[in-house]
Design a protein around this motif. Structure first.
Motif, PDB file in Angstrom:
ATOM      1  N   ARG A 189     -16.537 -50.850 -37.506  1.00  0.00           N
ATOM      2  CA  ARG A 189     -16.568 -51.820 -38.611  1.00  0.00           C
ATOM      3  C   ARG A 189     -15.240 -51.799 -39.362  1.00  0.00           C
ATOM      4  O   ARG A 189     -14.748 -52.844 -39.780  1.00  0.00           O
ATOM      5  CB  ARG A 189     -17.706 -51.509 -39.594  1.00  0.00           C
ATOM      6  CG  ARG A 189     -19.103 -51.541 -39.038  1.00  0.00           C
ATOM      7  CD  ARG A 189     -19.440 -52.763 -38.238  1.00  0.00           C
ATOM      8  NE  ARG A 189     -19.632 -53.963 -39.042  1.00  0.00           N
ATOM      9  CZ  ARG A 189     -19.795 -55.185 -38.542  1.00  0.00           C
ATOM     10  NH1 ARG A 189     -19.770 -55.371 -37.246  1.00  0.00           N
ATOM     11  NH2 ARG A 189     -19.972 -56.212 -39.338  1.00  0.00           N
ATOM     12  N   LYS A 192     -12.776 -53.803 -37.795  1.00  0.00           N
ATOM     13  CA  LYS A 192     -13.023 -55.242 -37.962  1.00  0.00           C
ATOM     14  C   LYS A 192     -12.765 -55.687 -39.400  1.00  0.00           C
ATOM     15  O   LYS A 192     -13.153 -56.789 -39.793  1.00  0.00           O
ATOM     16  CB  LYS A 192     -14.448 -55.567 -37.535  1.00  0.00           C
ATOM     17  CG  LYS A 192     -14.624 -55.369 -36.015  1.00  0.00           C
ATOM     18  CD  LYS A 192     -15.981 -55.799 -35.508  1.00  0.00           C
ATOM     19  CE  LYS A 192     -15.969 -55.892 -33.989  1.00  0.00           C
ATOM     20  NZ  LYS A 192     -16.547 -54.745 -33.317  1.00  0.00           N
ATOM     21  N   SER A 299     -17.870 -50.371 -28.718  1.00  0.00           N
ATOM     22  CA  SER A 299     -18.053 -50.982 -30.035  1.00  0.00           C
ATOM     23  C   SER A 299     -19.418 -50.612 -30.603  1.00  0.00           C
ATOM     24  O   SER A 299     -20.256 -50.008 -29.911  1.00  0.00           O
ATOM     25  CB  SER A 299     -17.918 -52.502 -29.931  1.00  0.00           C
ATOM     26  OG  SER A 299     -18.961 -52.997 -29.133  1.00  0.00           O
TER      27      SER A 299
END
Ligand code: NAP
Length: 353
Positions: A189, A192, A299
């Motif tokens: 995360r 991202k 991921s």
């Protein structure tokens, strides 16, 4: 074959095991000629429930805990976990209680009591395997019963049963892995664009992270798993405190994330190698992986393990997003292996010492 189960712990994993045994009852009976009955359940808050006649998994799912008036033909004749383990009329004890990463207790006592009483054990709890594998394995061998623990690392991913059944005479000289799903999720995360705090809150909302995620972010969970792998697959005799945990934790994650070069992915990596003196050295650390590293593109909360072997070179297992259902599958697979006689006669150690 009829296998009677006594379950210590009936939380996320315990309930998922009962559900899977109920859902797969036909396949298990037709394919493996095995059916299961719960003869005992014990949890910290509900205490013991003993059902001498046994309850089908579907009945256990429907009843929930504590069973109280819904307990069919059962009773509460015992009060402590060890007496429950010794006296419950069961063939297999499931150890599905909470992990104590600092000592492995009281789960080690639970497993020892079950093996002493001549009962097979299946555990998803890493504590007994990380802290007392050699002793418990020797006890199982003396007692002629099985000690199985597939779900202790990467949920139900068949690591130990693959090595046992399909890698004969193979020396595992080391391993490398991403074994902690909370760290994997949080770092993914952050990559991202989320802050550490938002990423942790997201992991908690999904049920991936505990309310206090420090065991995961500080590398304790990964160290316990590394210990299980090193002791079982590489013949080591280490404890979680022997695993070097370097540069971990929330501050290190923030700092290392800020210093990443383009294309790099920050991951919490576990590795272990044989040392020149014949021991095993294991580490957990944050690594900035280049884009061509096979782990760089994992991921979410995916986990992975690469085994260095002398027969199949490098073998890699990757688990998609794990959940208690997959952990339950590992427990069910262990139960089927017990029903098929694997582990009952306790094969010689399948690791190289
Ligand atoms: N969740 C996963 O996907 C996953 C994956 C791999 C391995 N595991 C391992 O599987 C085990 C169970 O996980 P979980 O997610 O099911 O945990 P959980 O939901 O917290 O459930 C734990 C259960 O154990 C009981 N318990 C705790 N201490 C006990 C004691 N001293 N004596 C008797 N019962 C006790 C609890 O009873 P109360 O509720 O009454 O306190 C509860 O029923 C843990 O060791 C965990 O590390 C879990």
């Amino acid at each position: 074959m009829d296998l009677r189960l006594a379950s210590l712990g009936h939380g996320n994993v315990g309930r998922a095991v009962a559900r899977m045994l109920a859902d797969k009852a036909d396949e298990l009976l037709r394919g493996y000629d095995v059916w299961f009955r719960y003869t005992g359940l014990y949890t910290r808050s509900a205490g013991p429930e003993i059902m001498p006649e046994g309850m089908a998994p579907a009945q256990v799912v429907a009843a929930g805990l504590p069973m109280g008036d819904r307990l069919t033909g059962g009773s509460r004749p015992v009060s402590d976990a060890l007496t429950f383990i010794r006296t419950c009329p069961a063939d297999v004890v499931l150890e599905l209680t909470t992990l104590n990463p600092q000592s492995g207790q009281p789960a080690i006592e639970h497993v020892r009591a079950a093996l002493d009483a001549g009962k097979h054990v299946v555990t998803a709890n890493k504590g007994p395997i990380a802290y007392a594998y050699r002793e418990l394995r020797a006890l199982a061998e003396r007692q002629g019963v099985a000690l199985r623990f597939e779900s202790t690392v990467m949920d139900g991913t068949p690591i130990f049963s693959m090595v046992e059944a399909s890698l004969p005479a193979t020396v595992i000289s080391g391993f490398r892995g991403l074994l902690n799903s909370t760290s994997n999720y949080v770092l993914d995360r952050m990559a991202k664009g989320h802050s550490l705090e938002v990423a942790i809150a997201g992991a908690q909302r999904l049920g991936v992270a505990e309310a206090d995620p420090s065991n995961d972010l500080d590398g304790w969970d990964a160290a316990v798993k590394a210990t299980v792998l090193a002791n079982v697959l590489m013949g080591a005799d280490i404890r979680p405190g022997d695993v070097a945990r370097e540069g971990l934790g929330a501050d290190a994650m923030r700092q290392r994330h800020g210093a990443l070069l383009p294309g790099q992915a920050l991951k919490q990596v576990v590795d272990a190698v044989h040392t020149v003196t014949g021991g095993v050295q294991a580490h957990v650390r944050l690594e900035a992986l280049p884009p061509d590293d096979p782990f760089a593109h994992l991921s979410g909360n995916e986990t992975a393990l690469l085994l260095h072997t002398d027969t199949m070179q490098d073998l890699t297992l990757i688990e998609g997003q794990g959940d208690p259902g997959q952990t339950a599958f590992g427990v069910v697979a262990d139960l089927v292996n017990i029903a098929r006689g694997r582990g009952r006669d306790v094969p010689r150690p399948y690791y190289a010492v």
